[in-house]
Every structure is written in C-alpha cells, then in structure tokens.
Design a protein around this motif. Structure first.
Motif, PDB file in Angstrom:
ATOM      1  N   THR A  43       0.690  -1.252   0.100  1.00  0.00           N
ATOM      2  CA  THR A  43       0.087   0.148  -0.045  1.00  0.00           C
ATOM      3  C   THR A  43       0.936   1.196  -0.130  1.00  0.00           C
ATOM      4  OG1 THR A  43      -1.772  -1.051   1.419  1.00  0.00           O
ATOM      5  CG2 THR A  43      -1.858   1.210   1.295  1.00  0.00           C
ATOM      6  N   ALA A  44       1.894   1.094   0.864  1.00  0.00           N
ATOM      7  CA  ALA A  44       2.922   2.474   1.030  1.00  0.00           C
ATOM      8  C   ALA A  44       3.520   2.488  -0.447  1.00  0.00           C
ATOM      9  CB  ALA A  44       3.897   1.993   2.031  1.00  0.00           C
ATOM     10  N   MET A  45       4.205   1.479  -1.019  1.00  0.00           N
ATOM     11  CA  MET A  45       4.652   1.469  -2.358  1.00  0.00           C
ATOM     12  C   MET A  45       3.733   1.992  -3.404  1.00  0.00           C
ATOM     13  SD  MET A  45       6.748  -1.410  -4.361  1.00  0.00           S
ATOM     14  CE  MET A  45       5.416  -1.829  -5.679  1.00  0.00           C
ATOM     15  N   ILE A  46       2.454   1.483  -3.551  1.00  0.00           N
ATOM     16  CA  ILE A  46       1.539   1.906  -4.470  1.00  0.00           C
ATOM     17  C   ILE A  46       1.483   3.507  -4.421  1.00  0.00           C
ATOM     18  CG2 ILE A  46      -0.788   1.821  -5.071  1.00  0.00           C
ATOM     19  CD1 ILE A  46      -0.544  -1.151  -4.792  1.00  0.00           C
ATOM     20  N   ALA A  47       1.113   3.925  -2.828  1.00  0.00           N
ATOM     21  CA  ALA A  47       0.915   5.488  -2.714  1.00  0.00           C
ATOM     22  C   ALA A  47       2.127   6.174  -3.100  1.00  0.00           C
ATOM     23  CB  ALA A  47       0.651   5.652  -1.299  1.00  0.00           C
ATOM     24  N   GLY A  48       3.216   5.719  -2.796  1.00  0.00           N
ATOM     25  CA  GLY A  48       4.386   6.532  -3.212  1.00  0.00           C
ATOM     26  C   GLY A  48       4.480   6.626  -4.870  1.00  0.00           C
ATOM     27  N   PHE A 108       5.991   0.511 -11.428  1.00  0.00           N
ATOM     28  CA  PHE A 108       6.551   0.492  -9.975  1.00  0.00           C
ATOM     29  C   PHE A 108       8.088   0.312  -9.984  1.00  0.00           C
ATOM     30  CE2 PHE A 108       2.275  -1.409 -10.489  1.00  0.00           C
ATOM     31  CZ  PHE A 108       1.639  -0.879  -9.510  1.00  0.00           C
ATOM     32  N   LYS A 109       8.355   0.933  -8.802  1.00  0.00           N
ATOM     33  CA  LYS A 109       9.744   0.786  -8.519  1.00  0.00           C
ATOM     34  C   LYS A 109       9.951  -0.401  -7.887  1.00  0.00           C
ATOM     35  CE  LYS A 109      13.186   2.966  -5.291  1.00  0.00           C
ATOM     36  NZ  LYS A 109      13.247   3.723  -4.013  1.00  0.00           N
ATOM     37  N   PRO A 110      10.866  -1.465  -8.563  1.00  0.00           N
ATOM     38  CA  PRO A 110      10.925  -2.808  -7.925  1.00  0.00           C
ATOM     39  C   PRO A 110      11.496  -2.901  -6.540  1.00  0.00           C
ATOM     40  CG  PRO A 110      12.634  -1.947  -9.937  1.00  0.00           C
ATOM     41  CD  PRO A 110      11.925  -0.807  -9.341  1.00  0.00           C
ATOM     42  N   PRO A 111      10.961  -3.500  -5.847  1.00  0.00           N
ATOM     43  CA  PRO A 111      11.392  -4.150  -4.291  1.00  0.00           C
ATOM     44  C   PRO A 111      12.919  -3.905  -4.228  1.00  0.00           C
ATOM     45  CG  PRO A 111       9.817  -5.693  -5.395  1.00  0.00           C
ATOM     46  CD  PRO A 111      10.477  -4.827  -6.740  1.00  0.00           C
ATOM     47  N   ALA A 112      13.414  -3.517  -3.210  1.00  0.00           N
ATOM     48  CA  ALA A 112      14.789  -3.734  -2.931  1.00  0.00           C
ATOM     49  C   ALA A 112      15.223  -4.793  -2.928  1.00  0.00           C
ATOM     50  CB  ALA A 112      15.073  -3.094  -1.614  1.00  0.00           C
ATOM     51  N   GLN A 113      16.447  -5.274  -3.623  1.00  0.00           N
ATOM     52  CA  GLN A 113      17.063  -6.681  -3.761  1.00  0.00           C
ATOM     53  C   GLN A 113      18.095  -6.920  -2.961  1.00  0.00           C
ATOM     54  OE1 GLN A 113      15.665  -8.900  -5.574  1.00  0.00           O
ATOM     55  NE2 GLN A 113      13.925  -7.468  -6.466  1.00  0.00           N
ATOM     56  N   LYS A 114      18.920  -5.842  -2.540  1.00  0.00           N
ATOM     57  CA  LYS A 114      20.063  -5.987  -1.854  1.00  0.00           C
ATOM     58  C   LYS A 114      19.691  -6.698  -0.575  1.00  0.00           C
ATOM     59  CE  LYS A 114      20.002  -1.456   0.749  1.00  0.00           C
ATOM     60  NZ  LYS A 114      20.579  -0.300   1.011  1.00  0.00           N
ATOM     61  N   GLU A 115      20.854  -7.691  -0.375  1.00  0.00           N
ATOM     62  CA  GLU A 115      21.118  -8.487   1.070  1.00  0.00           C
ATOM     63  C   GLU A 115      20.887  -7.591   2.232  1.00  0.00           C
ATOM     64  OE1 GLU A 115      20.967 -12.123   2.581  1.00  0.00           O
ATOM     65  OE2 GLU A 115      21.450 -11.669   0.237  1.00  0.00           O
ATOM     66  N   GLY A 116      19.996  -8.128   2.963  1.00  0.00           N
ATOM     67  CA  GLY A 116      19.707  -7.435   4.169  1.00  0.00           C
ATOM     68  C   GLY A 116      19.010  -6.273   4.262  1.00  0.00           C
ATOM     69  N   ALA A 134       2.162 -10.620  -4.302  1.00  0.00           N
ATOM     70  CA  ALA A 134       1.218 -10.402  -5.426  1.00  0.00           C
ATOM     71  C   ALA A 134      -0.292 -10.052  -5.278  1.00  0.00           C
ATOM     72  CB  ALA A 134       1.224 -11.737  -6.469  1.00  0.00           C
ATOM     73  N   ALA A 135      -0.659 -10.872  -4.171  1.00  0.00           N
ATOM     74  CA  ALA A 135      -2.105 -10.531  -3.626  1.00  0.00           C
ATOM     75  C   ALA A 135      -2.203  -8.869  -3.296  1.00  0.00           C
ATOM     76  CB  ALA A 135      -2.537 -11.367  -2.634  1.00  0.00           C
ATOM     77  N   ALA A 136      -1.248  -8.558  -2.397  1.00  0.00           N
ATOM     78  CA  ALA A 136      -1.058  -7.434  -2.083  1.00  0.00           C
ATOM     79  C   ALA A 136      -1.205  -6.237  -3.091  1.00  0.00           C
ATOM     80  CB  ALA A 136       0.108  -6.982  -0.898  1.00  0.00           C
ATOM     81  N   ALA A 137      -0.289  -6.481  -4.161  1.00  0.00           N
ATOM     82  CA  ALA A 137      -0.375  -5.788  -5.234  1.00  0.00           C
ATOM     83  C   ALA A 137      -1.530  -5.551  -6.124  1.00  0.00           C
ATOM     84  CB  ALA A 137       0.870  -5.998  -6.222  1.00  0.00           C
ATOM     85  N   ILE A 138      -2.130  -6.771  -6.345  1.00  0.00           N
ATOM     86  CA  ILE A 138      -3.401  -6.674  -7.230  1.00  0.00           C
ATOM     87  C   ILE A 138      -4.672  -6.451  -6.263  1.00  0.00           C
ATOM     88  CG2 ILE A 138      -3.924  -9.185  -7.389  1.00  0.00           C
ATOM     89  CD1 ILE A 138      -4.424  -8.819 -10.259  1.00  0.00           C
TER      90      ILE A 138
END
Lengths: 137, 188, 401
Positions: B177-182, C379-387, C328-332
């Motif tokens: 939700t935060a990412m989409i809002a951003g 969408f900005k891709p999710p962070a991938q870096k370790e940690g 995926a569910a959260a996104a869609i």
C-alpha cells in the motif's frame, strides 16, 4: 476457590461487599471511592461513584491487577499482593481478596497517609474473605 | 531499534492469546483472570489487560505483538494499545452468535488502523461452524470500509504456519500500500 | 516448455434424450480422442457445435455448426450435417470431423474464438458410467447426474521457432464464456514461485479442465462434477457447497496425464451433496489447476488489454502458497493491474504473474477494468540487496519462509 455463582451475580456476596464497604468508609474519612470487583473486571459492589464510572473502574482495576501479577510473575517475586498508584491529589490502592477471585480498589485523597490507607484496605479485604468463606462453610 | 506494533483484537474466545503464543519467540506475557462470564465464552480464563509476545527480526527491527481483551468493558486498553499499533490482526470466531456483527463492531473500533498500516481478518473456529463463509466477511468489509482491501483468512490460532501467513500478509499489504501510494504521488 | 495447448471445440447436446446423451458422451470418451478430434461435451446451447434433434425447431448462431440428429422415421434435412439413430461411434466421429473442419475454416476466415460454452438447466439428468458402466445402458436410476463430459487429450502442439504459442492459447483468441456451463475439472495448486517451477509438467488436458471449471462457475447454477484422471484418481466436486473430495492429495494427482475426463451435471438444490462435507475448499482445487494450466500463458477468457483487481484475498491459509504470492495479492488487491504490471509490482516474473491471474480468475476473485485509456502502472522494483528491503523481506528471512 470454587464459586458456584459468579461473585457479581451472587446477591449474598454483593450484600457482604456492601456491608464491608460501609464499614470501610466509616473508619476512613479520606476514602473517596471504593469497589469490589471480580478478577475479570465485573463490579460486585461500590460506594460512591456513578454506575458507569463504577463499571469502568472495575475493568481498569482488573487490568492493573493482572498487569501487576504479570510483572511479579515475570520477575519471579511471587504473587502481587497490592498495587499503589500515587497521584498529585490522591492515590489508589488495590488489593486482592485473599483466596478469592476478587479485588478491592479504593481511592483516597491526599490527606491520608499511605500506611493507614493500606491498613484499612487490608482490613476490608480480610473482612470480605471471612464473610465469603463463612458463607461457603 | 524500529518497533512494529501489531495488535490482535477480536471478541472473547476468538483465539487472540493463542495466536500470539503461536507467533511469539519469547514466552508470552499474559494477563488472564478467572472467567466469570461463561455465557459469552465457555472458557476458564480470559485476558483482562493484554497479551504480549515479540519477534526480533534483526538488530534494527522488532515486531511487538499485543493482544487486547475482547470484552468491551476493557476498551480503555484498546485505546491505549492502538496508539502505537501499525497493524491489526482481527480474529473473529465463526461460532459466535453473530460473527458478522462482531466484525462490524471491531472494525468500527479499530478500522483506523487500516489508515495507519493495515488490517487482516482471521476467521477462527470455522471447523466448528463452517458458516458464514469468507465471502460474507469480505462483502461486509467492502460495505463498511469501501475501497479498502482487507485480507480475510480462515485460521486456526494454534497453527503457527497459518498465523505466520496472516502476519506476513498483513505486512505485505502494508508495504505494498505504501509503495503504491508512493508511486501515485510520484506520478502526480 | 515445449508444448502448448491444442485448440478444442465444444459440443452442445440440445434436446436429446438421456440415453442419447450418454451414448454420445461414451463414444466421445472412448473413441474421439483416438480419432484425433477431441471434443468437450456440454449440455449447452452456445457451444461451437450443437447436436439437436431434427424435429426440434432450432436456429444456431452464425459461429455454430449445427448437427441434426435424425431419429427413426424422420427425414434428414438437406444441406445440414446429420447423424441418424441408432447412433454409432463411427458415424458420430465422422460427423464431428466434418464439424471440426467447418469450424477450422470459419476460424481462419473470421478469427472467431474456437471454444464457446454456455450451460442451461436440463432438469433431470441421465445417469452415467461413474464406474465405467456405459451411461444410460441398463442403469435404471440416475444415481449421479451428468450433464457434460469430455475426453481430453493431451495433444501437444510444438511451439513455433520463436516460441510463440498456438493462437488458441492467447487470451484474445477466446471469448470469455461469461455465460454458463457444466462440466468440471481438476487441477493443482499454484503459487507465485515455488509451484510454478513444475508447471511444465502439467498436461494440456488440464487446460480444458480449467476452461470447463471456469464455465461452470460462471454459470453459477447448482452443479456437481467428477474428474477422472488416467491413473484412476478421481476428484468429486459439488459446486453448491464449494467443496470437493479427492482420494489423494492434489499434489499427487497425475499432472501429466493424457486421459482426463470431466463429467458434470446440474442438480436440484435439495439433492444431497456428492462430497463428504465439509470436504476441501473448491478454491484449493481452483488454485491448483488455475496456476498450473495454460503453461504460463493467459487463460483464454482473460484479455491482455484488461486490468484486474482482487475482490477479496485468496484464503492463503488453506492454499499451497509461496511467500511471493502474498506480495502479488497485496499488489493486485490495491489497484488494477495487468500481468506485466503485477510482475513489476510484486517482483515476480511475468509468467508467474500470468499464472496468478489465471488462478485468481478461475477462483472468481477478480474485478475487471476494461478502460484502455488508463495510464500504465509503473512500480519501483522491490529492494533486492542483501539484508535490505522492508520488514516483509526481513521477517521472511527470519521465519525461514
């Protein structure tokens, strides 16, 4: 400590509680408010306060008692005997009725000493225990 | 250290204490008293202040799990605990007299947590009472909180895997939700 | 992945007697596959081809091939495809080949979708050969009703050199049966990541099962169904209770079977369930099939130009899911997305996103946005870096998920 009827629904226990509270206020003029409550937060009997406030205090005192028990348990210091909340214009003491799933919560004004207040609370709780125990016997 | 407070709410007997026990990696702190209200829930004890458990995620993050009492007479605890919460797992026992009404009541009290983070609804005891089905819950949520997407799962509070699924889904939903809002803000 | 689904036609039986229906279903199950013309049989009036008694007034739609059943004493109708009673397998197969040729010609000429189904209630339904007894032959009481059946053949069509799938597998190639159907089918659970890796093992026959299931669900009429797989596994479904029973866990059902049959029927609401309640949730079955079928291409009823949003989350606690499925569910669940956008938002492959959409749509969880003017979501891709990453990633690591 098996009670057939919940204390807050048992007319005899309620009568005992009222009797103890009446005597309580007689011996301590600085008492502003007091209530007996079940461990799970139901009001058994009160002196002073309106109905809504009594219910709310019963719930809050129940939560505090449980939190006190949780802290004592976590610190491995035995069961919590009583809890004191000191504020600018008064304080609240609450104490479990020995051997019963009931708590007495009392509000005193600042004129009272903690020592005396604690003594009368202990006496009232003890009296309540005796009455309920005798009834059960 | 960043603290993430997740609240567990719901009616008496829905499984809040058990759910926290399933998730917590420390011995849970419980504040239980003898239950004198057997008409509402036939169980020996009931939570009267809070339950507490935690998951230390890393040196910087700790998830704190707080369970609130189910009875409305303890709603002062609701107020206190939801102040710090960023998410809610709402448990509703399907064998309640009117579980949808319970859902309504708790969403009214805790619905604001959706704006602060997110909410997940876990329907418990559906093995005992199969209905209402999840669709009913989802439909009711759409009615009372239009435009909000709140995950609804069946769950056994004793099942750690299921409770992890609920927790992870909650956090996934909060972050998404935060990412989409951003993204929407950037686009605007 | 070396194969794609072969195009298949649906055959509607309209106005036939229970015995005629059972005979046709049996012939098709036993012989159509070997003859190279696998058909999906439904009791529907909007299939690609229809068999209708010659003495019944009926006008087919332009996209349909009408086959007349000429009963004893009646005259064939000039210019129409006909079969006569007593029914024979050879004659039926022959006429179906002609119908198939006819449909293929139409499809090439006007690019019409090859499969279309619609279900209607036929009331009392014929018994069937649940135990390999030819339906309608000496079975006095219809202890189980079957309105549709299909012999599904895994006929692998090689992909083209550039890897493009057969046109029939493209979402645009099929009309979404926003209608109704009968037949049912089985599949396997899916998950964005973990289960998708084995997806290529799923035979094309399951694609048709998925189509049949989708049609039944869209119909929303009370129905029951059985899916039989070649190793004799059987999945029994009662749509009224959204439940199924399977003798073995879904994960052990033969995913690559070449002979899979579905039989289904409408039932009156008051009839007892055919599954042992509470049974397993139908969503579990749909998730399994929907995410494995179609080999990573869009289900035929989905349109690539549309966007989708969840009506409600899937009940992950009962599904064999991966952690990525939650993202995926959260996104869609929060905005309308197509497969590419979903992939971007959830950090999964487009194929996984497509499988997820397939499963969700089969489960009936999607809302559709047909507004083609809506700006593409990025969408900005999710962070991938370790940690790095958010709490979700950290908690995932912490919990060993």
């Amino acid at each position: 400590m098996t009670e057939q009827v919940s204390a807050h629904k048992d007319p005899v226990v309620i009568a005992f509680a009222n009797e103890v509270l009446d005597g309580f206020s007689d011996v301590c003029r600085s008492l502003r408010y007091a209530t007996f409550l079940t461990d799970d937060g139901f009001e058994v009997a009160s002196i002073a306060g309106d109905e809504k406030q009594n219910r709310r205090v019963a719930s809050m005192a129940s939560s505090m008692q449980a939190l006190g028990d949780a802290v004592a348990k976590d610190l491995r210091i035995g069961g919590a005997e009583y809890i004191i909340i000191a504020a600018e214009t008064g304080y609240v003491i609450q104490m479990r009725v020995p051997e019963h799933a009931m708590v007495l919560a009392a509000h005193f004004d600042a004129a009272e000493t903690v020592g005396k207040a604690l003594s009368v609370v202990r006496l009232a709780a003890s009296n309540m225990r005796t009455l309920v125990r005798d009834k059960a016997a | 250290m960043a603290e993430h407070v997740i609240l567990f709410a719901g009616p008496m007997g829905a499984g809040k204490t058990t759910a926290i026990e399933s998730l917590s990696e420390i011995e849970t702190i419980r504040t239980e008293a003898t239950n004198t209200d057997r008409e509402t829930a036939d169980k020996d004890t009931t939570t009267v202040a809070l339950d507490y458990g935690e998951i230390t995620v890393s040196d910087e993050d700790k998830v704190r799990l707080y369970g609130v009492p189910g009875q409305r007479r303890f709603n002062f605890m609701w107020t206190i605990l939801k102040e710090r919460a960023v998410g809610l797992i709402l448990l509703v026992n399907n064998d309640a007299a009117d579980p949808i009404e319970e859902l309504d009541a708790f969403l009214e009290e805790f619905g604001e947590l959706h704006e602060k983070g997110g909410i997940v609804v876990c329907v418990t005891r559906s093995d005992v009472a199969p209905t209402p089905y999840l669709d009913k819950y989802a439909e009711r949520i759409r009615e009372v909180m239009p435009g909000r997407m709140i995950p609804v799962f069946t769950a056994d509070a004793r099942n750690a895997d299921q409770m992890r699924t609920a927790l992870m889904s909650l956090i996934a939903n909060i972050e998404m939700t935060a990412m989409i809002a951003g993204n929407q803000e950037r686009a605007a | 992945m070396g194969f794609v689904t072969k195009a298949r036609h649906s055959l509607g039986l309209v106005g036939l007697s229970p015995i005629e229906c059972a005979k046709i279903a049996t012939f098709i199950e036993s012989e159509a596959e070997d003859a190279g013309c696998p058909w999906l049989v439904l009791h529907s009036d909007s299939c690609d081809a229809l068999i209708v008694p010659s003495d019944v007034e009926f006008s087919a739609d332009p996209y349909q091939v009408l086959i007349r059943l000429v009963r004893f004493g009646n005259q064939p109708i000039d210019g129409e495809l006909c079969i006569t009673t007593p029914l024979s397998a050879a004659e039926l197969i022959n006429i179906l080949k002609k119908a198939q040729d006819n449909l293929s010609t139409r499809s090439r000429s006007n690019d019409v979708a090859p499969m279309k189904v619609k279900m209607e209630d036929w009331g009392a339904v014929p018994a069937n050969d649940r135990h390999h007894v030819p339906a309608g032959f000496g079975t006095p009481t219809p202890h189980h009703m079957t309105n549709g059946s299909a012999a599904l053949k895994t006929e692998a069509w090689p992909v083209t050199a550039d890897g493009s799938p057969h046109p029939a597998t493209q979402p645009s190639a099929m009309h979404a049966p926003v209608q109704q159907p009968h037949p049912v089918a089985p599949p396997q659970p899916v998950t964005a990541n973990a289960s998708h890796g084995d997806a290529h093992e799923f035979s094309a026959a399951w694609d048709q099962i998925a189509v049949a299931l989708y049609s039944i669900v869209q119909n929303s009429a009370p129905a029951v169904a059985e899916i039989r797989v070649e190793n004799l596994d059987m999945i029994r479904i009662d749509f009224r209770f959204r439940a199924y029973n399977s003798r073995i866990p879904l994960e052990q059902v033969a995913a690559n079977g070449s002979r899979i049959a579905i039989r289904s029927t409408l039932v009156e609401a008051f009839r007892p369930p055919i599954v042992n309640l509470p049974g397993e949730s139908l969503d579990k079955l749909f998730w399994f099939i929907g995410s494995q079928a179609f080999h990573g291409t869009g289900a035929p009823w989905l349109k690539p130009e549309d966007r989708y949003r969840l009506r409600r989350w899937p009940n992950f606690t009962e599904l064999n899911h991966a952690v990525a499925d939650m993202r995926a569910a959260a996104a869609i669940g929060n905005c309308f997305l197509n497969a590419a956008e979903l992939a971007s938002a959830a950090g999964i492959s487009v194929e996984s996103a497509t499988r997820t959409l397939n499963a969700y749509s089969l489960m009936g969880l999607l809302e559709i946005q047909t507004d083609k003017t809506a700006a593409p979501a990025t969408f900005k891709p999710p962070a991938q870096k370790e940690g790095g990453g958010g709490l979700f990633s950290k908690l995932r690591t912490k919990l060993g998920l």
